[in-house]
Scaffold this motif. Structure first.
Motif, PDB file in Angstrom:
ATOM      1  N   GLY A 235       0.818  -1.193   0.000  1.00  0.00           N
ATOM      2  CA  GLY A 235       0.000   0.000   0.000  1.00  0.00           C
ATOM      3  C   GLY A 235       0.860   1.254   0.000  1.00  0.00           C
ATOM      4  O   GLY A 235       2.043   1.228   0.345  1.00  0.00           O
TER       5      GLY A 235
ATOM      6  N   GLY B 238      -4.556   2.270  -1.563  1.00  0.00           N
ATOM      7  CA  GLY B 238      -4.239   0.864  -1.394  1.00  0.00           C
ATOM      8  C   GLY B 238      -3.285   0.373  -2.469  1.00  0.00           C
ATOM      9  O   GLY B 238      -3.144   0.974  -3.537  1.00  0.00           O
TER      10      GLY B 238
ATOM     11  N   GLY C  22      -3.216  -2.656   2.218  1.00  0.00           N
ATOM     12  CA  GLY C  22      -3.920  -1.403   2.461  1.00  0.00           C
ATOM     13  C   GLY C  22      -2.946  -0.249   2.632  1.00  0.00           C
ATOM     14  O   GLY C  22      -1.772  -0.432   2.958  1.00  0.00           O
TER      15      GLY C  22
ATOM     16  N   LYS D  61      -4.435  -5.184   7.328  1.00  0.00           N
ATOM     17  CA  LYS D  61      -3.998  -4.334   6.223  1.00  0.00           C
ATOM     18  C   LYS D  61      -3.161  -5.050   5.176  1.00  0.00           C
ATOM     19  O   LYS D  61      -2.945  -4.525   4.073  1.00  0.00           O
ATOM     20  CB  LYS D  61      -3.218  -3.137   6.759  1.00  0.00           C
TER      21      LYS D  61
ATOM     22  N   GLY E 173     -11.989  -3.991   6.734  1.00  0.00           N
ATOM     23  CA  GLY E 173     -11.483  -2.756   7.305  1.00  0.00           C
ATOM     24  C   GLY E 173     -11.496  -2.851   8.817  1.00  0.00           C
ATOM     25  O   GLY E 173     -11.758  -3.914   9.397  1.00  0.00           O
TER      26      GLY E 173
ATOM     27  N   ALA F 115      -6.991  -1.146  -6.576  1.00  0.00           N
ATOM     28  CA  ALA F 115      -6.944  -0.668  -5.192  1.00  0.00           C
ATOM     29  C   ALA F 115      -7.835   0.551  -4.983  1.00  0.00           C
ATOM     30  O   ALA F 115      -8.075   1.334  -5.900  1.00  0.00           O
ATOM     31  CB  ALA F 115      -5.510  -0.338  -4.805  1.00  0.00           C
TER      32      ALA F 115
ATOM     33  N   ALA G 189      -8.066   0.629   0.507  1.00  0.00           N
ATOM     34  CA  ALA G 189      -7.989  -0.828   0.594  1.00  0.00           C
ATOM     35  C   ALA G 189      -7.239  -1.402  -0.599  1.00  0.00           C
ATOM     36  O   ALA G 189      -7.201  -0.821  -1.682  1.00  0.00           O
ATOM     37  CB  ALA G 189      -9.392  -1.418   0.667  1.00  0.00           C
TER      38      ALA G 189
ATOM     39  N   GLY H  54     -10.226  -5.624  -0.704  1.00  0.00           N
ATOM     40  CA  GLY H  54     -10.276  -5.328   0.726  1.00  0.00           C
ATOM     41  C   GLY H  54     -11.410  -4.389   1.072  1.00  0.00           C
ATOM     42  O   GLY H  54     -11.857  -3.589   0.244  1.00  0.00           O
TER      43      GLY H  54
ATOM     44  N   SER I 212     -13.277  -1.182   3.093  1.00  0.00           N
ATOM     45  CA  SER I 212     -12.855   0.205   3.261  1.00  0.00           C
ATOM     46  C   SER I 212     -12.284   0.469   4.646  1.00  0.00           C
ATOM     47  O   SER I 212     -12.673  -0.156   5.632  1.00  0.00           O
ATOM     48  CB  SER I 212     -14.048   1.138   3.019  1.00  0.00           C
ATOM     49  N   GLY I 213     -11.341   1.435   4.696  1.00  0.00           N
ATOM     50  CA  GLY I 213     -10.876   1.954   5.977  1.00  0.00           C
ATOM     51  C   GLY I 213     -11.838   2.993   6.502  1.00  0.00           C
ATOM     52  O   GLY I 213     -12.722   3.475   5.789  1.00  0.00           O
TER      53      GLY I 213
ATOM     54  N   GLY J 155      -6.848   1.996   8.334  1.00  0.00           N
ATOM     55  CA  GLY J 155      -6.881   1.929   6.888  1.00  0.00           C
ATOM     56  C   GLY J 155      -7.651   0.727   6.377  1.00  0.00           C
ATOM     57  O   GLY J 155      -8.133  -0.131   7.132  1.00  0.00           O
ATOM     58  N   GLY J 156      -7.751   0.650   5.059  1.00  0.00           N
ATOM     59  CA  GLY J 156      -8.500  -0.411   4.424  1.00  0.00           C
ATOM     60  C   GLY J 156      -7.817  -1.767   4.526  1.00  0.00           C
ATOM     61  O   GLY J 156      -6.614  -1.876   4.791  1.00  0.00           O
TER      62      GLY J 156
END
Length: 481
Positions: free
Chosen positions: A54, A95, A116, A127, A138, A204, A215, A222, A224-225, A234-235
């Motif tokens: 990320g 991400g 993430g 992450k 998340g 991402a 994410a 992934g 969401s954050g 974070g995601g």
């Protein structure tokens, strides 16, 4: 001396062959999907895919998640083309992109999830890009859920959500404000590009400001954050996929951009298990099998399987779920509230409805732990004669063009078996979209039809008839005088 030269050449040829059979091709991040062609004579290759880390924003105090590393051996054919997308580590806190290898029809061979993005308020233990197929969630309580079965991740319910990661099949969900979800591989694989920290190429999601990271992309994106109520973070990392032999799947090991390495060797034998421990897929499709009328009646005009013919139809309708795990349970209903029997069975019965209705079934897939709903419109036609007794049938004698009212189901069936009778009055008005009839003595059956029908014109033997059959756009399909 001659023998020594032959011996030397033999060793030299073996060395060259050894180099050829173990040759590697490395694909680095380019921002586009590229093509690899399997060389002549090659039937098994090893592929190693690494998802991107990320993005790490300079302001962030919590580092980004690392990408997954996935490898396996794959059976191929000489000349076969593979699509390759190498994931990007973005410059801010989006991400990390997943790295994808598919065939030309977009069937996945191997996919490594990206991590993430970096954050400043809270850490998300999920992450890193995962070795499993499902995307990581998340932050607990507020972040979005990771995608499943090749789909994008979801956005959470709290405020300030980042973009979710996209998957192989579908995009990641958009977050709050302008934080966009990543585009799926099928949609080009671009990262979410509206937020402060754009998501990496490879599906991402974008970050939310510089506060929480987007994410990761992957086979499943992934979640969401979130920078809403605690916990923040974070995601989630993207999920991975490995359809190869001798699979080696490792979460959270790659830093920087992703990479794909193809080696011309491998051991293509044994068992494969693309998604160990993944959430099983829900039933994705359902096909109805209405059984509203018999074949005998269909030949006399009661032919539409999605029409209930009053006094003729059985009313049975069957669901056929596919794409899931099972076992399945069923719950049937209809929009008009008519009685139904067998509402918990695969096949239910619409019991003497008095008009058209939508029939709905909810199918629960116990193995996958999910429910889908599907519905079908059942039309309604009455061919009875409005006599005091129920089963009097209005029919047309197609030889004499005479409408008759036949008493009793047995007599009706015997009339149909002669081939001289069809349901409904002669010269009956036609439904919209059915075959047009003139005001002359014309009978068309079955009507409506599936495209195959018989028409009889009744009139003066010395008259001339000009006949045209047209589709709904006015195009002449058949003409005869």
């Amino acid at each position: 001396m001659k023998n020594k030269i032959h011996s030397f050449l033999g060793i030299f040829i073996c060395v060259l062959l050894g180099i050829s059979l173990n040759a590697q091709t490395t694909f680095n991040y380019t921002g586009s999907i590229v093509t690899y062609t399997v060389p002549a004579g090659v039937t098994c290759i090893n592929i190693e895919a690494r998802g991107a880390e990320g993005g790490n924003d300079p302001v962030s105090t919590i580092s980004a998640g690392f990408g997954a590393t996935i490898s396996g051996d794959f059976t191929v054919t000489p000349g076969q083309q593979l699509k390759i997308l190498v994931g990007e580590q973005p410059p801010r806190n989006g991400g990390g992109g997943g790295s994808f290898v598919t065939d030309n029809a977009n069937n996945p061979l191997i996919i490594a999830g990206g991590g993430g993005g970096s954050s400043i308020t809270g850490d998300n233990p999920n992450k890193h890009g995962l070795a499993s197929c499902d995307g990581a969630n998340g932050p607990a309580g507020n972040g979005g859920l990771g995608g499943q079965n090749g789909n994008g991740g979801l956005a959470g319910v709290g405020g300030y959500q980042t973009g979710a990661g996209g998957g192989l099949l579908t995009d990641g969900a958009d977050g709050s404000s302008s934080s966009a979800g990543g585009n799926s591989f099928l949609n080009g694989g671009a990262g979410g590009a509206i937020g402060f920290g754009d998501g990496g190429f490879g599906a991402a999601g974008a970050g939310s400001g510089y506060i929480v990271g987007g994410a990761g992309g992957g086979y499943s994106g992934g979640g969401s954050g979130s920078n809403g109520t605690t916990p923040t973070g974070g995601g989630g990392g993207g999920g991975s996929y490995n359809g190869g032999f001798n699979a080696i799947n490792t979460s959270g090991t790659n830093t920087g951009h992703g990479v794909v390495i193809i080696t011309l060797n491998g051991n293509c034998s044994g068992a494969t298990n693309p998604c160990p421990g993944a959430t099983p897929p829900c039933a994705t499709t359902n096909t109805f099998a209405p059984m509203m009328t018999s074949g005998l009646y269909a030949g006399a005009g009661a032919s539409d399987p999605e029409t209930y013919y009053w006094g003729l139809s059985s009313g049975f309708i069957k669901a056929n779920p596919a794409g899931g795990v099972g076992p399945y349970t069923y719950s049937w209903s209809n929009s008009a509230g008519y009685a139904m029997k067998g509402t918990s069975n695969m096949k239910a019965r619409l019991f003497y409805p008095t008009g058209p209705t939508w029939v709905k079934v909810a199918i629960t897939d116990a193995g996958a732990g999910c429910t889908i709903e599907d519905s079908v419109y059942i039309d309604w036609v009455d061919y009875t004669c409005n006599q005091p007794d129920l089963w009097f049938y209005e029919m047309c004698n197609i030889n004499t063009n005479t409408s008759v009212c036949i008493a009793g189901t047995r007599n009706m069936r015997d009339s149909v078996k002669t081939g001289n009778y069809v349901f409904g009055p002669c010269n009956q008005p036609v439904k919209t979209g059915a075959i047009a009839q003139s005001e002359l003595g014309v009978n068309v059956f079955p009507n409506p039809s599936n495209g195959n029908f018989t028409y009889i014109v009744m009139g003066d033997a010395d008259a001339t008839f000009n006949t045209q059959v047209m589709d709904i756009n006015g195009r002449v399909l058949f003409a005869e005088s």
